[in-house]
Design an enzyme around this catalytic site. Sequence first.
Site, PDB file in Angstrom:
ATOM      1  N   ALA A 134     -80.849 -80.172  24.684  1.00 39.58           N
ATOM      2  CA  ALA A 134     -80.890 -79.987  25.716  1.00 39.58           C
ATOM      3  C   ALA A 134     -79.705 -79.452  26.301  1.00 39.58           C
ATOM      4  O   ALA A 134     -78.883 -80.652  26.574  1.00 39.58           O
ATOM      5  CB  ALA A 134     -81.815 -80.292  26.356  1.00 39.58           C
ATOM      6  N   ASP A 137     -78.547 -74.411  27.070  1.00 41.70           N
ATOM      7  CA  ASP A 137     -79.184 -73.138  27.875  1.00 41.70           C
ATOM      8  C   ASP A 137     -79.753 -74.103  29.272  1.00 41.70           C
ATOM      9  O   ASP A 137     -81.208 -74.397  28.934  1.00 41.70           O
ATOM     10  CB  ASP A 137     -80.679 -72.478  26.836  1.00 41.70           C
ATOM     11  CG  ASP A 137     -81.037 -71.480  27.705  1.00 41.70           C
ATOM     12  OD1 ASP A 137     -80.894 -71.247  28.824  1.00 41.70           O
ATOM     13  OD2 ASP A 137     -81.595 -71.377  27.031  1.00 41.70           O
ATOM     14  N   SER A 158     -81.272 -80.049  31.739  1.00 42.93           N
ATOM     15  CA  SER A 158     -82.498 -80.638  31.907  1.00 42.93           C
ATOM     16  C   SER A 158     -82.145 -80.243  33.534  1.00 42.93           C
ATOM     17  O   SER A 158     -81.364 -78.541  33.878  1.00 42.93           O
ATOM     18  CB  SER A 158     -82.020 -82.062  32.563  1.00 42.93           C
ATOM     19  OG  SER A 158     -81.867 -82.795  31.717  1.00 42.93           O
ATOM     20  N   ASN A 183     -68.264 -83.719  29.010  1.00 37.95           N
ATOM     21  CA  ASN A 183     -68.914 -83.249  29.583  1.00 37.95           C
ATOM     22  C   ASN A 183     -69.324 -84.061  30.659  1.00 37.95           C
ATOM     23  O   ASN A 183     -69.694 -85.428  30.562  1.00 37.95           O
ATOM     24  CB  ASN A 183     -70.590 -82.395  29.228  1.00 37.95           C
ATOM     25  CG  ASN A 183     -71.747 -83.086  29.815  1.00 37.95           C
ATOM     26  OD1 ASN A 183     -72.054 -82.967  30.530  1.00 37.95           O
ATOM     27  ND2 ASN A 183     -71.890 -83.489  28.931  1.00 37.95           N
ATOM     28  N   PHE A 187     -75.970 -82.646  35.844  1.00 30.94           N
ATOM     29  CA  PHE A 187     -77.408 -81.705  36.716  1.00 30.94           C
ATOM     30  C   PHE A 187     -76.841 -81.356  36.750  1.00 30.94           C
ATOM     31  O   PHE A 187     -77.971 -80.353  38.110  1.00 30.94           O
ATOM     32  CB  PHE A 187     -78.627 -83.092  36.571  1.00 30.94           C
ATOM     33  CG  PHE A 187     -79.256 -83.967  35.657  1.00 30.94           C
ATOM     34  CD1 PHE A 187     -78.405 -83.824  34.319  1.00 30.94           C
ATOM     35  CD2 PHE A 187     -80.099 -84.518  36.048  1.00 30.94           C
ATOM     36  CE1 PHE A 187     -79.822 -84.401  33.314  1.00 30.94           C
ATOM     37  CE2 PHE A 187     -80.697 -85.310  35.320  1.00 30.94           C
ATOM     38  CZ  PHE A 187     -80.184 -85.250  33.870  1.00 30.94           C
ATOM     39  N   SER A 284     -78.839 -89.411  30.968  1.00 31.33           N
ATOM     40  CA  SER A 284     -77.440 -88.635  31.128  1.00 31.33           C
ATOM     41  C   SER A 284     -76.613 -89.285  31.963  1.00 31.33           C
ATOM     42  O   SER A 284     -77.265 -90.499  33.427  1.00 31.33           O
ATOM     43  CB  SER A 284     -77.733 -87.614  32.387  1.00 31.33           C
ATOM     44  OG  SER A 284     -76.560 -86.867  32.413  1.00 31.33           O
ATOM     45  N   THR A 287     -74.929 -89.088  35.951  1.00 29.74           N
ATOM     46  CA  THR A 287     -76.328 -88.696  37.495  1.00 29.74           C
ATOM     47  C   THR A 287     -76.481 -90.413  38.024  1.00 29.74           C
ATOM     48  O   THR A 287     -77.411 -91.520  36.520  1.00 29.74           O
ATOM     49  CB  THR A 287     -77.779 -88.535  37.240  1.00 29.74           C
ATOM     50  OG1 THR A 287     -77.339 -86.714  37.259  1.00 29.74           O
ATOM     51  CG2 THR A 287     -78.344 -88.212  38.459  1.00 29.74           C
ATOM     52  N   LYS A 324     -85.450 -89.109  26.010  1.00 22.74           N
ATOM     53  CA  LYS A 324     -83.933 -89.052  25.892  1.00 22.74           C
ATOM     54  C   LYS A 324     -83.624 -90.393  26.575  1.00 22.74           C
ATOM     55  O   LYS A 324     -83.594 -90.578  27.997  1.00 22.74           O
ATOM     56  CB  LYS A 324     -83.530 -88.257  26.024  1.00 22.74           C
ATOM     57  CG  LYS A 324     -82.295 -87.729  25.355  1.00 22.74           C
ATOM     58  CD  LYS A 324     -81.843 -86.527  25.652  1.00 22.74           C
ATOM     59  CE  LYS A 324     -81.058 -86.172  24.677  1.00 22.74           C
ATOM     60  NZ  LYS A 324     -80.201 -84.568  25.062  1.00 22.74           N
ATOM     61  N   ASN A 353     -78.805 -89.844  23.752  1.00 20.30           N
ATOM     62  CA  ASN A 353     -77.478 -88.525  24.284  1.00 20.30           C
ATOM     63  C   ASN A 353     -76.527 -88.326  24.097  1.00 20.30           C
ATOM     64  O   ASN A 353     -75.743 -89.567  23.321  1.00 20.30           O
ATOM     65  CB  ASN A 353     -78.237 -89.292  25.928  1.00 20.30           C
ATOM     66  CG  ASN A 353     -78.097 -87.642  26.871  1.00 20.30           C
ATOM     67  OD1 ASN A 353     -76.898 -87.319  27.178  1.00 20.30           O
ATOM     68  ND2 ASN A 353     -79.287 -87.415  27.813  1.00 20.30           N
ATOM     69  N   GLY A 405     -74.173 -86.112  17.189  1.00 18.62           N
ATOM     70  CA  GLY A 405     -72.577 -85.754  15.838  1.00 18.62           C
ATOM     71  C   GLY A 405     -72.790 -85.563  14.563  1.00 18.62           C
ATOM     72  O   GLY A 405     -72.560 -85.488  13.431  1.00 18.62           O
TER      73      GLY A 405
END
Length: 463
Positions: A134, A137, A158, A183, A187, A284, A287, A324, A353, A405
């Site tokens: 994820a 795309d 996500s 990055n 989200f 993530s 967030t 995840k 993640n 990785g």
Amino acid sequence: MNSLAAAIRNQSARTLTSRVATTTCVRPTAAIRHYATVRKEHTTTSRTINFVLGTGLLVGGVVGLSYAFDSRASIHKYAIMPLIHWTMDAETAHKVAIKCLKMGLSPWDTQDDDASLEVKLWNKTFSNPLGMAAGFDKHAEAIDGLFDLGFGYVEIGSVTPEPQPGNPQPRMFRLPEDKCVINRYGFNSEGHKVVEARLRQRIKRFLYKHAREDKDQTQDKLKQSSAESLVDHLSTNRSLRDDRILAVNLGKNKASTPESVDDYVIGVERLGPYADVLVVNVSSPNTPGLRSLQRKGMLEDLLRQVIHARDRLQSSYKPPLLVKIAPDLSDEELEDVSEAALATKVDGIIISNTTISRPKSLLNKDNVKEVGGLSGPAVKPLALRALRAVYKHTEGKIPLVGCGGISTGQDALDFARAGASMVQLYSSMAYEGAGIAREVKDGIVKGLNGRKWMDIVGEEHRK
């Protein structure tokens, strides 16, 4: 006498004039004929040359296109990727890649997957264990293009319930010396409605194309179908491929309260019918408050609620539900996650993640200072540590998906032996190009040395 001489002169003059006229007429006619013959030969030669050149250009063009659209072509790794890195920043390159995949301008994997790569999981059969993670795309725009690259599993998202722009740009940074990426997208999502419309339209096109009855009747039925009845018409996976799997990764809006699980429940209800697999993203780093949902009590409550929402879906197929997690969890936290997963009977765990840590092994001294999640080879040791711990705590009873990785076949094999039934990548494609899926799969087959992928899953624990 004079009259006779005059007559002779007149006759001579007429004879000379006649000869001149004859010569004048004959010589141009021969010249014209000669010119016509030469022109004809020249035209024939020109046509032959043009035919040969045209045929050569056509064949060369076909061969060139076949080469360029074969994901194994070295041009993707050694020419296109350096050019992209030289001319585009990381986020622009990401957007261009999505556009190319969406428009069918990307290469594809022309080879069949080796039988040793087959994976049987969640009552599904995958042709290979390699997935696109994820984050690539995010808006369900390039699903088929990614499958064409050779991935056996594509995870979109996500996706958040409401559209949100994410964090301000710039928010994606390359660490070229380390082949890593940082990055802090945050989200960024076009929301459930837009993604659902894309997934629904994709299935409609598929059903219309493969309809056996009158096309107009089929179109009318499709217009009137609910999400559940629409997907129940499918005789294949939601991926629309018999041996590939489509996963939808669910996120939550920044405006939602940190402890709320409503966004995930709504995601299951809206997007569940279109997914072969659902993934709950609680890890993530971009967030605020999201990672707190990985605590044992909160995670167990979250998983129970989303599983209940999944079980309430009206479609005949109930997608497996995965969670995840982050690679930064302590051993105690990993044990808590494992216990929550076992207690709720979740269908799988993705490990892991991105990391908020900055390993000392990193060579880059500039972008490494940026805030955000780090992905790439530097994450592999962290992800493997977490994977081994969870596999041990769950005793191999829950399928695990390794991520972090992976850029070679050996990396994938390391994750499999540590307990991963499947693996995912993302950042390595930003450096290695469109041929990474085929390259990794070939590396796996070579490393298996005649064995099967499923035979080595968790192997190091059995030893």
